[in-house]
Every structure is written in structure tokens, then in C-alpha cells.
Design a protein around this motif. Structure first.
Motif, PDB file in Angstrom:
ATOM      1  N   LYS A   1      -5.524 -26.259   1.521  1.00  0.00           N
ATOM      2  CA  LYS A   1      -5.212 -26.130   0.094  1.00  0.00           C
ATOM      3  C   LYS A   1      -5.052 -27.500  -0.562  1.00  0.00           C
TER       4      LYS A   1
ATOM      5  N   GLU B   1      -5.112 -20.391   3.859  1.00  0.00           N
ATOM      6  CA  GLU B   1      -4.162 -21.246   3.147  1.00  0.00           C
ATOM      7  C   GLU B   1      -2.733 -20.722   3.213  1.00  0.00           C
TER       8      GLU B   1
ATOM      9  N   GLN C   1     -10.574 -21.674  -4.896  1.00  0.00           N
ATOM     10  CA  GLN C   1     -10.993 -21.029  -3.652  1.00  0.00           C
ATOM     11  C   GLN C   1     -12.428 -20.523  -3.773  1.00  0.00           C
TER      12      GLN C   1
ATOM     13  N   GLY D   1      -3.332 -24.372   6.982  1.00  0.00           N
ATOM     14  CA  GLY D   1      -3.646 -23.745   5.694  1.00  0.00           C
ATOM     15  C   GLY D   1      -3.184 -24.581   4.516  1.00  0.00           C
TER      16      GLY D   1
END
Length: 81
Positions: free
Chosen positions: A20, A48, A30, A16
Motif C-alpha cells: 500500500k 494490503e 488499487q 500488505g
């Protein structure tokens, strides 16, 4: 080899964090990644933050959208593996 729940949680969080990192490096939110992949931004947020197990098909979509390989997302060299 069987992973403990703690190891699994660490892997999910590591993947995650890489999602990101590459998303932000591209200057995307996002929502931008949602538009590019069709994956809801709420799911991307959960990935994330290491909150849910990911589907490999979604990781392929994410990697493709970010113009990276799946290898960029996996924490192959982490010491707990």
C-alpha cells in the motif's frame, strides 16, 4: 523455524502495508495496480489488509509494476522473526 499463526498474520499485514505504501507513493489506486499487474483489485485489497496469504509470483508482479525489489516488501528486521 516454524511461525505461529500470530507471527504469520503480522508478516502478511506488514507486507500488505508496504504494498500500500509504495502503491500510494506512486499515486496509484488499487485499480491502477490491477491494470499494471493483472491481479484483481480485490486481491490487492486483501493483500494490503493482511487478509490472505500471497503468492510469490504475485509479489514479483507487484514489485515489478511499482519499480521496486522484493526486498522492499519484506519486513526483514521485524522483532518477532
Amino acid at each position: 523455524m516454524k511461525f505461529t499463526e500470530e507471527q504469520k498474520a503480522l508478516v502478511l499485514l506488514a507486507v500488505g502495508q508496504k504494498i500500500k505504501f509504495y502503491r500510494e507513493a506512486r499515486g496509484w489506486t488499487q485499480v491502477d495496480l490491477e491494470i499494471a499487474t493483472g491481479i484483481p483489485s480485490t486481491t490487492i485489497s486483501s493483500y494490503e489488509n493482511g487478509l490472505v496469504d500471497f503468492q510469490i509470483s504475485n509479489l514479483i508482479l507487484i514489485a515489478t509494476a511499482l519499480n521496486i525489489t522484493l526486498a522492499h516488501l519484506y519486513p526483514w528486521t521485524v522483532s518477532y522473526m
